[in-house]
Design a protein around this motif. Structure first.
Motif, PDB file in Angstrom:
ATOM      1  N   GLU A 166       0.841  -1.196   0.000  1.00  0.00           N
ATOM      2  CA  GLU A 166       0.000   0.000   0.000  1.00  0.00           C
ATOM      3  C   GLU A 166       0.877   1.247   0.000  1.00  0.00           C
ATOM      4  OE1 GLU A 166      -3.668   0.043   2.689  1.00  0.00           O
ATOM      5  OE2 GLU A 166      -2.542  -1.678   3.423  1.00  0.00           O
ATOM      6  N   THR A 167       0.509   2.185  -0.848  1.00  0.00           N
ATOM      7  CA  THR A 167       1.206   3.463  -0.894  1.00  0.00           C
ATOM      8  C   THR A 167       0.307   4.529  -0.257  1.00  0.00           C
ATOM      9  OG1 THR A 167       0.344   3.665  -3.137  1.00  0.00           O
ATOM     10  CG2 THR A 167       2.595   2.867  -2.898  1.00  0.00           C
ATOM     11  N   PRO A 168       0.889   5.658   0.137  1.00  0.00           N
ATOM     12  CA  PRO A 168       0.106   6.651   0.887  1.00  0.00           C
ATOM     13  C   PRO A 168      -0.989   7.320   0.056  1.00  0.00           C
ATOM     14  CG  PRO A 168       2.462   7.019   1.155  1.00  0.00           C
ATOM     15  CD  PRO A 168       2.304   6.024   0.063  1.00  0.00           C
ATOM     16  N   TYR A 169      -2.056   7.700   0.742  1.00  0.00           N
ATOM     17  CA  TYR A 169      -3.098   8.526   0.130  1.00  0.00           C
ATOM     18  C   TYR A 169      -2.847  10.010   0.374  1.00  0.00           C
ATOM     19  CZ  TYR A 169      -5.974   4.654  -1.367  1.00  0.00           C
ATOM     20  OH  TYR A 169      -6.436   3.555  -2.030  1.00  0.00           O
ATOM     21  N   LEU A 170      -2.156  10.304   1.452  1.00  0.00           N
ATOM     22  CA  LEU A 170      -1.833  11.708   1.730  1.00  0.00           C
ATOM     23  C   LEU A 170      -0.412  11.944   1.257  1.00  0.00           C
ATOM     24  CD1 LEU A 170      -3.383  11.978   5.315  1.00  0.00           C
ATOM     25  CD2 LEU A 170      -4.378  12.775   3.157  1.00  0.00           C
ATOM     26  N   MET A 171      -0.283  12.541   0.078  1.00  0.00           N
ATOM     27  CA  MET A 171       1.039  12.704  -0.500  1.00  0.00           C
ATOM     28  C   MET A 171       1.286  14.155  -0.908  1.00  0.00           C
ATOM     29  SD  MET A 171       0.590  10.954  -4.273  1.00  0.00           S
ATOM     30  CE  MET A 171       2.095  11.682  -4.910  1.00  0.00           C
ATOM     31  N   TYR A 202       5.484   6.625  -6.142  1.00  0.00           N
ATOM     32  CA  TYR A 202       5.737   5.650  -5.076  1.00  0.00           C
ATOM     33  C   TYR A 202       6.110   4.289  -5.622  1.00  0.00           C
ATOM     34  CZ  TYR A 202       4.077   8.865  -1.518  1.00  0.00           C
ATOM     35  OH  TYR A 202       3.949   9.929  -0.672  1.00  0.00           O
TER      36      TYR A 202
ATOM     37  N   GLU B 233      -3.147   8.058   8.364  1.00  0.00           N
ATOM     38  CA  GLU B 233      -3.862   7.106   7.519  1.00  0.00           C
ATOM     39  C   GLU B 233      -3.439   5.706   7.949  1.00  0.00           C
ATOM     40  OE1 GLU B 233      -2.468   6.789   3.327  1.00  0.00           O
ATOM     41  OE2 GLU B 233      -1.389   8.640   3.704  1.00  0.00           O
ATOM     42  N   ASP B 566       8.752  12.740   0.608  1.00  0.00           N
ATOM     43  CA  ASP B 566       8.300  13.615  -0.477  1.00  0.00           C
ATOM     44  C   ASP B 566       7.974  15.026   0.006  1.00  0.00           C
ATOM     45  OD1 ASP B 566       5.949  13.117   0.843  1.00  0.00           O
ATOM     46  OD2 ASP B 566       4.815  12.419  -0.890  1.00  0.00           O
TER      47      ASP B 566
END
Lengths: 587, 587
Positions: A166-171, A202, B233, B566
């Motif tokens: 899983e990669t972040p949603y808040l980026m 990501y 998250e 990031d």
């Protein structure tokens, strides 16, 4: 309390005599010869329940209070339906339950529409009462199919040693192309996160981290002015691999599609999938996502008219345009009125007009025949194979636009004539895309795929001199005329990435500000890598035979990104706004 | 180009003589007796490569330019390592590759820290260069384990006929408890979406829609002031079922945990899991998530002192407080200094002090023995079983607070004495939670679980009169002292839901505004339903034996919700802000 012993989708003749308990929704009820019949529905099926006043009068009276969509639990004995009353079309059609006990678990108001596939309901009403709409059999089946699709996809990728991450949603907000959805930070007032348009950076960084093969089924977000059948949030099968070239990624994608078709359709797909270059696809089908369930290929007739006396054609040729068209053996299906419709349609697509010919009884006819030489007429006849009943539809004009018009006309004709109906699904690769397209709006070249796409090695030298001729190591997968996946080999060297940013008119400063973290990562041992992303919603839509991605999304939004069921977006409290250090501008 | 024929984790003695090609990162290099040895690392393992100047001098010189973390492709022949140079601890330890060709695919700057588990790196540096940190074996293995966990969970739930359904990320803001992350709408300026704190309302609506058994592994978002080891998250295994009571949901959760332990640990868990009521857990362990890898149960000694002459105790008893404590046979492990530490620790936990006794050579000793009667002393000795070396630690004070202090002391002692070490994992249910807790801050009762939790039927009559005594149909799953899952049977009738909202001080208007869509759904045939949600990150952490959920998240954020890699959140452009119709307030 025990609610049920069985579902509504499993009892058959062989269960006769069993005492069972079922739960579900009252699908329909009818009083019939003094007996009350209830069709009880759950996710698994429908079972008929009988209430008999002779058998149990109090229960019968209670059952008379039932209305559609009430939720009940019913206990009773499985019996065979009388001869002639059996329904062979359903598994439970042989039996009925003689009710011995009834619990009304919940009542229901009268639904605003009946829970039937056949009912035509206004889109807004369906979305507002989506929980009722989802009870309709087709919608339910669509989501069950979608669930199976998740499973098949993940199993196939796990079997191929992909790691799910899983990669972040808040980026970080790095808009390039579409607009980001933004999330204000409370801790750092005036600063924002962005929701991912895709996990592109990501997943590349995961390759730098050494995960070798990554996948994820993931939500992505684009704040675009919504076109038909787009959603602000959509789902993607995201795949990335290290130490690969185009062939490796395409092989993985083909295996995935083969698993999907084998498991969900019981069908075998071609091995390998056919491939067309972008140039071929445009030249032959006027589209970079041609639907090849039917052929209907574009015919290029420019050469026939190189010395024509027909002014309209001569002018086009002088301006380096082309004359091309479609022909098909369906002459008798087009009346003059329909040909007028077609002309109107190609004008909407951007053409000046449509020139038609019909070959009938050994004669070429049509409004411009009189302007053509005998040689030209014979060449046209030759092109069509001189088959009686052929109709020829020509468009003349600037090269690319003409091809796109014909691509649109091709789909229109296929739809009109039902050419795709009952044809096997068509899947193919489109390769060798141009790397760039010129944006009139931004007055600069934009990456056609995205700015991390690797140019073909032989084209790297032309990046500065002939950017329009640089081809990308990119590939799209096209299913029945829908782009269902797109991917590329990525740039894995910081220096080349910097050059490509410059060529895209992204200054070193802007590149560093937006993508500095990726550029830095490329400097610490980035392997060659590439990947692909599938549009999960569209794929599910095609497999379900649905018309819109909304039909395979549990809670879709409208074209203006409204959620009609919960009423989002909405005003928030002053306290919430103040927490974020924001104020709303007055118009 | 072919990059590799094998991975770095598979070649063994039986492959001797094969010509192979490997790709990977230079893990280490050493010049040894004129030979250059490279350990080449990829996701799958490490393989030793040998460059010999005698075999190929040019290649040897090229290999001398390699540095750690360079990315290479090496072709060569598999050979057995010389006797005595074999490494039995690794699969590839028998062999080495005699290099015949070397391609440097990418260089690497010198990493800011070595890629070794043993290297202690500052948290911020690790997060900034997360792609390097993730190359370290433990981190890599954690994410591989996490990937396996997704697979096992989904397979287990699919096998139990759960449907996987995605719910929206852009939903209505309905804050109740924690703060929502908000997403400004561009189409509807001044209005906002919220990111889901959990898909609670949607999964209930899916039950109303008739999906019967739903699951999803889904990201959730809470904009809280971050406590240690929380993430803004986080990932949840979200489960909901229709026509069920507590036992059904718990059985599904137990089956899931059994699958996980069978597949990832090769271990069997108890069947069924032990259960404790909330009251029992608090009384015996001072916690609603007791770690039962060790017993160390709270002893209640209040009755012993009902007529005590010892003032401190008498006062507590007069104020309806309790006297309780822990005893353990580790007297010799506690020096006076350590007892002082313990006292300090319980004071931090909120107690006034700690009273200790030691039973040694048939004598009870300790600072307050002199204030106690012979009878009281004998009773204390009796409690401990009169075993030599017992130490008794008592706390006196208000009931609930004293139990919580002892719960904290219990964990402290277990940690100090290593009581949990090498014990089998402990999993148990906590049930019969109080439905409400009084919030001093909000000056009202708050739902302990959430406002959709169903009260026990026998308590519904007490909702208005004795809200503090109403128990919820809620259950938590506790693994090694961590709450890994929590769930409840939900309210499925609109009227009861309205009453519960009122009792929570949520006005009808506010309820309608926030949850009107759910209330409406409940009026159209909502089945009885309930569910559970697992904290996926915490579960992965425990299975990985990690100390923090950050260790099992690919790209975690800091405690203040920063993404150091990031640089999110960040300033956005004026154009972006203006698109949203927002302005940033000046302080």
């Amino acid at each position: 309390m025990i609610y049920r012993t069985h579902t509504c989708g499993e009892l058959q003749g062989t269960d006769e005599g069993q005492v069972v308990q079922l739960c579900g929704w009252v699908k329909s009820w009818r009083d019939h010869g003094g007996l009350l019949f209830i069709d009880l529905r759950d996710r698994y099926g429908v079972t008929q329940i009988v209430f008999s006043p002779e058998y149990n009068a109090a229960l019968y009276r209670m059952a008379l209070t039932l209305r559609n969509e009430f939720v009940v639990s019913v206990k009773g004995k499985v019996g065979l339906r009388p001869q002639g009353m059996q329904n062979k079309d359903m598994l439970t059609g042989e039996i009925e339950i003689q009710a011995e006990r009834l619990d009304i678990l919940n009542k229901s108001k009268t639904p605003p529409f009946e829970i039937l596939d056949e009912i035509d309901v206004h889109e807004e009403l369906k979305l507002k009462y989506r929980y009722l709409d989802l009870r309709r059999p087709t919608n339910k089946d669509n989501l069950l199919l979608r669930s199976d699709l998740y499973k098949v996809v993940r199993d196939a990728l796990h079997d191929q040693h992909f790691v799910e991450i899983e990669t972040p949603y808040l980026m970080r907000s790095t808009p390039e192309g579409a607009r980001d959805f933004l999330v204000p930070s409370r801790n750092y007032k005036g600063q924002f996160y962005a929701l991912p348009q895709s996990p592109q950076t990501y997943k590349q960084i995961l390759m730098v981290a050494g995960f070798d093969r990554y996948f994820q089924i993931v939500k992505c977000f684009r704040d675009e002015d919504l076109r038909k059948d787009r959603q602000p949030e959509f789902t993607q099968i995201d795949i990335e691999m290290s130490f690969v070239d185009e062939q490796d990624v395409m092989a993985v994608a083909e295996n995935l599609m083969r698993s999907i078709y084998a498991n969900l359709r019981g069908q075998k797909l071609a091995d390998p999938f056919p491939r067309l270059s972008y140039d071929e696809a445009m030249r032959n089908y006027g589209s970079d996502k041609p639907d090849l369930r039917f052929d209907l290929r574009i015919q290029h007739l420019t050469n026939i008219f190189s010395n024509t006396a027909f002014n309209a054609f001569a002018e086009v040729i002088n301006n380096k345009g082309i004359i091309a068209g479609l022909h098909l053996n369906a002459g008798d299906k087009f009346s003059r009125k329909q040909l007028d419709h077609l002309t109107e349609h190609v004008r909407k697509l951007g053409a000046k007009g449509l020139i038609w010919f019909r070959y009938k009884n050994g004669q070429l006819e049509g409004p411009v025949v009189k302007f053509l030489s005998e040689n030209e007429i014979n060449k046209i006849i030759e092109y069509t194979g001189a088959v009686d009943g052929e109709i020829i539809l020509l468009v003349a004009g600037e090269d690319e636009k003409t091809l796109m018009v014909l691509g649109g006309l091709r789909l229109y004709l296929a739809d009109f004539l039902g050419l795709a109906d009952k044809q096997p699904d068509s899947i193919l690769w489109i390769t060798d895309f141009p790397m760039l397209e010129f944006s009139e709006e931004e007055n600069r070249y934009m990456a056609r795929h995205h700015p991390f796409t690797c140019p073909r090695p032989e084209d790297i030298g032309r990046l500065d001199t002939e950017p329009e001729h640089v081809k990308a190591r990119a590939y799209d997968l096209v299913l029945n005329g829908n782009e269902i996946a797109g991917g590329s080999i990525r740039i894995h060297q910081a220096e080349l990435q910097r050059n490509v940013f410059r060529m895209l008119g992204i200054s070193d400063e802007e590149a560093e500000n937006k993508f500095g973290f990726l550029m830095t990562a490329l400097e610490y041992g980035a392997p060659p890598h590439g990947g692909i992303a599938f549009g999960f919603d569209r794929l599910a839509m095609i497999l379900a035979g649905a018309d819109s991605i909304r039909d395979v999304i549990a809670f879709p939004k409208t074209a203006s990104a409204l959620s009609l069921m919960d009423g989002a977006p909405s005003r928030i409290s002053e306290a919430q706004l103040s927490d974020l250090g924001l104020s709303i501008k007055k118009d």
